[in-house]
Design an enzyme around this catalytic site. Sequence first.
Site, PDB file in Angstrom:
ATOM      1  N   CYS A  98      -3.322  -6.022  -0.116  1.00  0.00           N
ATOM      2  CA  CYS A  98      -2.567  -5.069   0.692  1.00  0.00           C
ATOM      3  C   CYS A  98      -1.043  -5.283   0.618  1.00  0.00           C
ATOM      4  O   CYS A  98      -0.440  -4.957  -0.393  1.00  0.00           O
ATOM      5  CB  CYS A  98      -3.063  -5.134   2.124  1.00  0.00           C
ATOM      6  SG  CYS A  98      -2.705  -3.635   3.051  1.00  0.00           S
ATOM      7  N   ARG A 132      -2.114   6.286   8.867  1.00  0.00           N
ATOM      8  CA  ARG A 132      -2.552   4.906   8.584  1.00  0.00           C
ATOM      9  C   ARG A 132      -4.032   4.955   8.240  1.00  0.00           C
ATOM     10  O   ARG A 132      -4.840   5.501   8.996  1.00  0.00           O
ATOM     11  CB  ARG A 132      -2.262   3.998   9.778  1.00  0.00           C
ATOM     12  CG  ARG A 132      -2.756   2.574   9.620  1.00  0.00           C
ATOM     13  CD  ARG A 132      -2.080   1.619  10.608  1.00  0.00           C
ATOM     14  NE  ARG A 132      -0.731   1.321  10.148  1.00  0.00           N
ATOM     15  CZ  ARG A 132      -0.464   0.322   9.274  1.00  0.00           C
ATOM     16  NH1 ARG A 132      -1.444  -0.398   8.753  1.00  0.00           N
ATOM     17  NH2 ARG A 132       0.772   0.097   8.887  1.00  0.00           N
ATOM     18  N   HIS A 201      -9.175  -5.878   2.836  1.00  0.00           N
ATOM     19  CA  HIS A 201      -9.230  -7.067   3.682  1.00  0.00           C
ATOM     20  C   HIS A 201     -10.691  -7.348   4.021  1.00  0.00           C
ATOM     21  O   HIS A 201     -11.594  -6.680   3.501  1.00  0.00           O
ATOM     22  CB  HIS A 201      -8.506  -6.801   5.017  1.00  0.00           C
ATOM     23  CG  HIS A 201      -7.060  -6.557   4.905  1.00  0.00           C
ATOM     24  ND1 HIS A 201      -6.129  -7.551   4.662  1.00  0.00           N
ATOM     25  CD2 HIS A 201      -6.355  -5.408   5.016  1.00  0.00           C
ATOM     26  CE1 HIS A 201      -4.919  -7.023   4.643  1.00  0.00           C
ATOM     27  NE2 HIS A 201      -5.012  -5.726   4.860  1.00  0.00           N
TER      28      HIS A 201
HETATM   29  N1  GLN Z   1       2.656  -3.010   5.845  1.00  0.00           N
HETATM   30  C1  GLN Z   1       1.873  -2.498   4.743  1.00  0.00           C
HETATM   31  C2  GLN Z   1       1.243  -1.112   5.052  1.00  0.00           C
HETATM   32  O1  GLN Z   1       1.097  -0.753   6.180  1.00  0.00           O
HETATM   33  C3  GLN Z   1       0.754  -3.468   4.384  1.00  0.00           C
HETATM   34  C4  GLN Z   1      -0.244  -3.630   5.513  1.00  0.00           C
HETATM   35  C5  GLN Z   1      -1.248  -4.751   5.265  1.00  0.00           C
HETATM   36  O2  GLN Z   1      -0.987  -5.728   4.545  1.00  0.00           O
HETATM   37  N2  GLN Z   1      -2.431  -4.627   5.906  1.00  0.00           N
HETATM   38  O3  GLN Z   1       0.865  -0.423   4.112  1.00  0.00           O
END
Ligand code: GLN
Length: 250
Positions: A98, A132, A201
């Site tokens: 990520c 998101r 993840h």
């Molecule tokens: N901040 C980055 C995003 O929102 C990565 C998020 C993360 O590592 N889960 O895309």
Amino acid sequence: MFAKNLKITIAHLYPKLLNIYGDRGNIITLVNRCKWRNIEVTVDSIDAGDNIDEDKYDIYFIGGGQDQQQIQVAGELQKQKEKLFNAAQSNSVFLAICGGYQLLGHYYQPHDADRLEGIGILDAFTVAGKKRFIGNVTAKLLSENTNGELKTLVGFENHSGLTYLQGDTKPIATILTGNGNNGSDKTEGARYKNVFGTYLHGSLLPKNPHFADFLLSLALEKRYGEKIELQKLDDKFEIAAHNSLVNKKY
Ligand code: GLN
């Protein structure tokens, strides 16, 4: 026949800054799958200000994180850019999750902050999207990215970044459930040489033992210059965990 007296060295990049959603579980999996096979394994934490010995490591791991932590790590990675680039060119294995994945590309453009320059190991770029992406993901591995019976990857995504691949950087899998790289081109993750990035993840490797062993095989081949057969492990629990998540939306 399994080779004896094998060793693997791992660099865990910025674990104090990029380690959300238990991404440290990937290191634990790699270490255990080595120990269960009597493969000597060492893990060095590379923290802010540390200098990397590019010749020392077979595997580099970097986890995910929020935009704030990414800003600090982006600055650190720029200081180590040449060494990490050389390591990638010499077929060291990278696994980036990520936020760490985004920083291996050319740049990450957050919503309301300056663009973060990446180290460009992956020919990819990321821009923050309006939505998101949060939820379970199932993706079908491209054939060149697995050598086990399982052909899917399962995990959990939480990112607003939309990543787009170009050039010789190819996806590692195609999306079956979830969003992946950008929610539109049905790709998940990225690979260039032995550098792997993914949005999964979970952590990723405990529930994807086939992919963990795939990475270990690549790392051993890089270190010893030949393909080394890994002793099979009893993965009934890992496979059960994997299959319980295949195509599970929530
Ligand atoms: N901040 C980055 C995003 O929102 C990565 C998020 C993360 O590592 N889960 O895309």
